[in-house]
Design a protein around this motif. Structure first.
Motif, PDB file in Angstrom:
ATOM      1  N   THR A  39       0.826  -1.210   0.000  1.00 34.80           N
ATOM      2  CA  THR A  39       0.000   0.000   0.000  1.00 34.80           C
ATOM      3  C   THR A  39       0.862   1.262   0.000  1.00 34.80           C
ATOM      4  OG1 THR A  39      -1.794  -1.135   1.136  1.00 34.80           O
ATOM      5  CG2 THR A  39      -1.793   1.249   1.286  1.00 34.80           C
ATOM      6  N   ARG A  77      -2.998  -3.517  -5.095  1.00 37.21           N
ATOM      7  CA  ARG A  77      -3.951  -2.418  -4.879  1.00 37.21           C
ATOM      8  C   ARG A  77      -5.356  -2.993  -4.764  1.00 37.21           C
ATOM      9  NH1 ARG A  77      -0.094   0.131  -3.614  1.00 37.21           N
ATOM     10  NH2 ARG A  77       0.705   1.972  -4.632  1.00 37.21           N
ATOM     11  N   HIS A  78      -6.051  -2.628  -3.699  1.00 37.15           N
ATOM     12  CA  HIS A  78      -7.371  -3.198  -3.450  1.00 37.15           C
ATOM     13  C   HIS A  78      -8.214  -2.254  -2.601  1.00 37.15           C
ATOM     14  CE1 HIS A  78      -4.323  -4.592  -0.591  1.00 37.15           C
ATOM     15  NE2 HIS A  78      -5.215  -4.199   0.306  1.00 37.15           N
ATOM     16  N   LYS A  79      -9.509  -2.563  -2.581  1.00 33.21           N
ATOM     17  CA  LYS A  79     -10.447  -1.822  -1.728  1.00 33.21           C
ATOM     18  C   LYS A  79     -10.587  -2.496  -0.370  1.00 33.21           C
ATOM     19  CE  LYS A  79     -13.283   0.143  -5.395  1.00 33.21           C
ATOM     20  NZ  LYS A  79     -14.603   0.178  -6.028  1.00 33.21           N
ATOM     21  N   SER A  80     -10.534  -3.833  -0.373  1.00 35.87           N
ATOM     22  CA  SER A  80     -10.603  -4.546   0.908  1.00 35.87           C
ATOM     23  C   SER A  80      -9.730  -5.792   0.868  1.00 35.87           C
ATOM     24  CB  SER A  80     -12.041  -4.907   1.271  1.00 35.87           C
ATOM     25  OG  SER A  80     -12.544  -5.905   0.424  1.00 35.87           O
ATOM     26  N   VAL A 100     -11.152  -7.529  -2.482  1.00 36.64           N
ATOM     27  CA  VAL A 100     -11.919  -6.802  -3.494  1.00 36.64           C
ATOM     28  C   VAL A 100     -10.931  -5.830  -4.117  1.00 36.64           C
ATOM     29  CG1 VAL A 100     -13.837  -5.241  -3.967  1.00 36.64           C
ATOM     30  CG2 VAL A 100     -14.094  -7.056  -2.248  1.00 36.64           C
ATOM     31  N   ASP A 101     -10.720  -5.984  -5.435  1.00 33.53           N
ATOM     32  CA  ASP A 101      -9.699  -5.174  -6.095  1.00 33.53           C
ATOM     33  C   ASP A 101     -10.166  -3.741  -6.324  1.00 33.53           C
ATOM     34  OD1 ASP A 101     -11.260  -5.126  -8.462  1.00 33.53           O
ATOM     35  OD2 ASP A 101     -10.016  -6.620  -9.484  1.00 33.53           O
ATOM     36  N   ALA A 102      -9.306  -2.945  -6.889  1.00 37.76           N
ATOM     37  CA  ALA A 102      -9.586  -1.524  -7.116  1.00 37.76           C
ATOM     38  C   ALA A 102     -10.799  -1.301  -8.019  1.00 37.76           C
ATOM     39  CB  ALA A 102      -8.357  -0.838  -7.704  1.00 37.76           C
ATOM     40  N   ASN A 103     -11.155  -2.310  -8.842  1.00 39.61           N
ATOM     41  CA  ASN A 103     -12.315  -2.204  -9.735  1.00 39.61           C
ATOM     42  C   ASN A 103     -13.581  -2.791  -9.126  1.00 39.61           C
ATOM     43  OD1 ASN A 103     -10.722  -1.064 -11.814  1.00 39.61           O
ATOM     44  ND2 ASN A 103     -10.008  -3.111 -12.366  1.00 39.61           N
ATOM     45  N   GLY A 104     -13.511  -3.262  -7.888  1.00 40.07           N
ATOM     46  CA  GLY A 104     -14.673  -3.826  -7.220  1.00 40.07           C
ATOM     47  C   GLY A 104     -14.891  -5.312  -7.468  1.00 40.07           C
TER      48      GLY A 104
END
Length: 135
Positions: A39, A77-80, A100-104
């Protein structure tokens, strides 16, 4: 007599459980530390959690980081990034991570770690599949 046998069984089962829990906690700490290093684009920090066999394949932090950026974008890189099931066997831990990746999009990662001679866990591998794909 039955009570004594039951106490021995409970001692064996529950006496060893904290070691397994400690192993899983330690392994999750290593995975989380590497995730945080990714990150922050900290190649040296991320690389420090790789097992010796991984370091042989990728002999420098920048080479390792490039491999992760290109081959494991949801890890990089991810959202969660949430821990799932774990399994211990001997000096190894297998840990599932729901990402959950950067694109959801949802992914499942399976990290493997091995206890090192110095008592630390290092990451020996990471398999990545889109959630719902058959293995």
């Amino acid at each position: 007599m039955r009570i004594a046998a039951l106490l021995v069984i409970l001692t064996i089962v529950f006496g060893t459980a904290p070691a397994f829990a400690d192993d899983v906690t330690a392994a999750q700490g290593v995975i989380r530390a590497q995730e945080q290093a990714f990150t922050h684009d900290d190649a040296a920090g991320a690389y420090s959690h790789a097992a010796p066999a991984i370091r042989e394949i990728f002999p420098a932090p920048d080479i390792f980081m490039s491999m992760v950026q290109n081959g494991y974008p949801p890890v990089y890189r991810h959202k969660s990034f949430e821990f799932g099931e774990s399994k211990t066997e001997g000096n190894r831990v297998a840990q599932r991570v729901h990402i959950v990746d950067a694109n959801g999009e949802a992914w499942e990662a399976l990290y493997t770690l091995e206890l090192q001679p110095d008592g630390s866990y290092k990451i020996t591998g990471c398999s990545l599949l889109k959630a719902g794909q058959a293995v």
